[in-house]
Enzyme design. Structure first.
Site, short mmCIF file in Angstrom:
data_model
loop_
_atom_site.label_atom_id
_atom_site.label_comp_id
_atom_site.label_asym_id
_atom_site.label_seq_id
_atom_site.Cartn_x
_atom_site.Cartn_y
_atom_site.Cartn_z
N LYS A 1 -10.32 -6.70 7.56
CA LYS A 1 -9.32 -6.44 8.61
C LYS A 1 -9.94 -6.96 9.89
O LYS A 1 -11.01 -6.46 10.30
CB LYS A 1 -9.05 -4.94 8.74
N ASP B 1 -7.01 3.36 -3.39
CA ASP B 1 -7.74 3.41 -2.11
C ASP B 1 -7.93 4.87 -1.74
O ASP B 1 -6.96 5.61 -1.57
CB ASP B 1 -6.96 2.67 -1.02
N LYS C 1 -1.22 -0.92 -4.31
CA LYS C 1 -2.39 -0.09 -3.95
C LYS C 1 -1.93 1.34 -3.83
O LYS C 1 -0.97 1.64 -3.12
CB LYS C 1 -2.95 -0.62 -2.63
N SER D 1 0.86 -1.18 0.00
CA SER D 1 0.00 0.00 0.00
C SER D 1 0.90 1.23 0.00
O SER D 1 1.68 1.42 0.93
CB SER D 1 -0.88 -0.05 1.26
N GLU E 1 -10.98 1.12 -3.70
CA GLU E 1 -11.34 0.86 -2.30
C GLU E 1 -11.93 2.10 -1.64
O GLU E 1 -11.36 3.19 -1.73
CB GLU E 1 -10.06 0.40 -1.57
N GLY F 1 -4.47 -4.23 5.97
CA GLY F 1 -3.48 -4.04 7.03
C GLY F 1 -3.69 -2.72 7.73
O GLY F 1 -4.34 -1.81 7.20
N LYS G 1 -2.80 5.14 -2.84
CA LYS G 1 -3.72 5.99 -2.08
C LYS G 1 -4.05 7.21 -2.93
O LYS G 1 -3.15 7.81 -3.54
CB LYS G 1 -3.06 6.43 -0.78
O1 OSB Z 1 -7.15 2.05 4.26
O2 OSB Z 1 -6.21 0.18 4.12
C1 OSB Z 1 -6.26 1.29 4.62
C2 OSB Z 1 -3.27 1.84 6.93
C3 OSB Z 1 -3.87 2.46 7.99
C4 OSB Z 1 -5.22 2.74 7.93
C5 OSB Z 1 -5.96 2.39 6.80
C6 OSB Z 1 -5.36 1.74 5.73
C7 OSB Z 1 -3.97 1.48 5.79
C8 OSB Z 1 -3.22 0.88 4.71
C9 OSB Z 1 -1.89 0.23 5.07
O3 OSB Z 1 -3.55 0.92 3.55
C10 OSB Z 1 -1.85 -1.21 4.74
C11 OSB Z 1 -0.68 -1.90 5.39
O4 OSB Z 1 -0.72 -2.18 6.61
O5 OSB Z 1 0.28 -2.18 4.68
MG MG Z 2 -8.42 0.99 2.96
#
Ligand code: OSB
Ligand code: MG
Length: 375
Positions: free
Chosen positions: A266, A192, A164, A138, A217, A294, A166
Site C-alpha cells: 500500500k 486477512d 479476501k 475484501s 495476511e 487498498g 476478514k
Molecule cells: O487490511 O487490507 C487491510 C481496509 C482498511 C484498512 C486495512 C485493510 C483494508 C481492506 C480494504 O482490506 C481493501 C479495500 O480498499 O478494498
Molecule cells: Mg490487510
C-alpha cells in the site's frame, strides 16, 4: 524540475455503502484528505491521504496526517526543486520519523506532477507495463458463515479474481471452510486477520492450511516480524504481510527472516511511490510476489493504486475494487469500473492520474480546508 508553490488540503466525508468490520475496528464514514498540489508553472494535480479515522491500522489518523502535512511535510517540499520525484522520499524521511501516509500523499502527488510534465499517464511514467489490473474484493467480518458465503458467491459471479475474507478469533476457520466448501476448491480465497492472533493460536491458524488459501495476511502483531517467521515455519499457507511492511528495509527483513512469502504493498503505508517501487523491484529480484492493497480510497487514491499495480511484479489480484463497491457515487469522472472478467483498465489515454475530480461533489462533501504556500 518539479517545484511546488502550494498545497491545498481538503477533508471530505464519504459514507461507505455498507459498514466494514475488520478485527481491529469498524468503519462506516470515511474521512478522506484530498490534496491539490500546484507547481510554479501553475499545473495542479490531486492526491489523497489514506490515513484512517482511528489509529487501529497504523499509528496515523486523518487528524495526525492533516497536522503532519501542514506543519512538516508541505513546508519541507514547497519551493524546493526536485529533478525527479524519486528524490522526494529521502528528503521527507531525513530526521522525520513516521507519518508515512502524510508523506506519501505529497510524494505521490509529485509523481503525478512529473508524469503530467512529461506528458505521460502515471502508470507509464513509473514503468508500469500492464493495461489491465486483476482485481479482488475484501469482505468484512459477517454475522454468520452463510452470510459470508453469499457475499463471496456474489463477488465471484461479478468477476472478482480473488476474495479476501476478514477473520478474527471466533469468526475464522468455520467461516473460511464454509466458503471453501460451498464455492469449490478452485475458488481464489485468502484470509486477512489484521493482527488478531498470537503464536498461542498456531493450531487455529494451521487449521486454515487444509483450505487451500492463496495466503493468510498479517495474522500477528502489526510491528512484528520475528514471530511471523516462527509462524511461517509452522504453516504451509504463505503468510502475506501488510501492516508490518513500512519500508524497503522491512521488506528485506521479511525476506531475510522468512517472516512471509508475499507482500501487500500500500503506497500510503510505506511512504509513497518511491519506496513502493523499491519494494516491488526488490521482491521481483527475490521471487516474492506482490499485490496492491487498498485503504478504501476514493477515486483519487484509487488512480494511484491502479497505476502502481501496473508494474510487472504485481502478479496477484489487488484490493482495487471498482467505485461502486464502496460508494453511491465516487468523487471522480469517470468512476472506476471492472469488466466481467474482473479487470480494471489502466487509463492510458491522457497524462497524469487519468481521472478528473468532480468539483461540485467534492465541494459538497468538504468539511474543512487549509492551504500552505502561495499562488
Ligand atoms: O487490511 O487490507 C487491510 C481496509 C482498511 C484498512 C486495512 C485493510 C483494508 C481492506 C480494504 O482490506 C481493501 C479495500 O480498499 O478494498
Ligand atoms: Mg490487510
Amino acid at each position: 524540475m518539479i517545484t511546488l508553490s502550494r498545497i491545498r488540503l481538503r477533508e471530505i466525508r464519504l459514507p461507505l455503502r455498507a459498514p466494514f468490520r475488520i478485527s481491529s475496528g469498524v468503519v462506516s464514514d470515511r474521512r478522506i484528505t484530498l490534496l491539490e498540489l500546484t507547481d510554479t508553472s501553475g499545473l495542479t494535480v490531486w492526491s489523497e491521504c489514506v490515513a484512517g479515522e482511528a489509529p487501529n491500522y497504523s499509528p496515523e489518523t486523518a487528524d495526525t496526517a492533516w497536522m503532519a502535512i501542514s506543519q512538516w511535510v508541505a513546508p519541507r517540499v514547497i519551493g524546493r526543486s526536485f529533478a525527479h520525484p524519486g528524490d522526494v522520499h529521502d528528503v521527507l524521511d531525513k530526521d522525520f520519523r513516521g507519518h508515512n501516509m502524510a508523506k506519501a500523499a505529497v510524494e505521490m502527488g509529485m509523481w503525478a506532477l512529473a508524469a503530467e510534465q512529461a506528458g505521460l499517464p502515471l502508470a507509464r511514467f513509473i514503468g508500469g507495463t500492464r493495461d489491465t489490473i486483476a482485481t479482488g474484493i475484501s469482505l468484512g467480518i459477517e454475522q454468520s458463515p452463510a452470510a459470508l458465503v453469499e457475499r463471496a458467491r456474489a463477488a465471484l459471479a461479478e468477476g472478482y479474481r480473488k476474495v479476501k475474507i476478514k477473520i478474527m478469533p471466533g469468526s475464522d476457520v468455520e467461516f473460511v471452510r464454509a466458503a471453501h466448501e460451498e464455492l469449490g476448491a478452485e475458488a481464489p480465497l485468502m484470509a486477512d486477520a489484521n493482527n488478531a492472533y498470537t503464536l498461542d493460536d498456531v493450531d487455529q491458524l494451521a487449521a486454515l492450511d487444509a483450505l487451500d488459501l492463496m495466503m493468510i495476511e498479517q495474522p500477528l502483531a502489526w510491528d512484528d516480524l520475528v514471530r511471523h517467521a516462527e509462524l511461517q515455519r509452522r504453516l504451509e499457507t504463505p503468510v502475506c504481510l501488510d501492516e508490518s511492511i513500512t519500508s524497503l528495509d522491512r521488506a528485506i527483513d521479511m525476506h531475510t527472516l522468512g517472516a512471509g512469502r508475499i507482500i501487500n504493498i500500500k503506497p500510503g503505508r510505506v511512504g509513497g511511490f518511491g519506496p513502493s517501487i523499491a519494494i516491488h523491484d526488490y521482491c521481483q529480484e527475490h521471487g516474492t510476489p506482490v499485490w496492491c492493497g487498498g485503504m478504501f480510497e476514493s477515486g483519487v487514491g484509487r488512480a494511484y493504486n491502479v497505476a502502481l499495480a501496473s508494474l510487472p511484479n504485481f502478479t496477484k489480484p489487488g484490493d482495487v475494487s471498482p467505485s461502486a463497491r464502496y460508494w453511491e457515487r465516487d468523487v471522480v469522472t469517470p468512476e472506476w469500473t471492472m469488466d466481467k472478467s474482473g479487470m480494471v483498465h489502466v487509463p492510458l489515454d491522457k497524462p497524469g492520474i487519468g481521472v478528473s475530480v468532480d468539483m461540485d461533489r467534492v465541494e459538497n462533501l468538504t468539511v474543512r480546508t487549509a492551504s500552505v504556500g502561495s499562488s
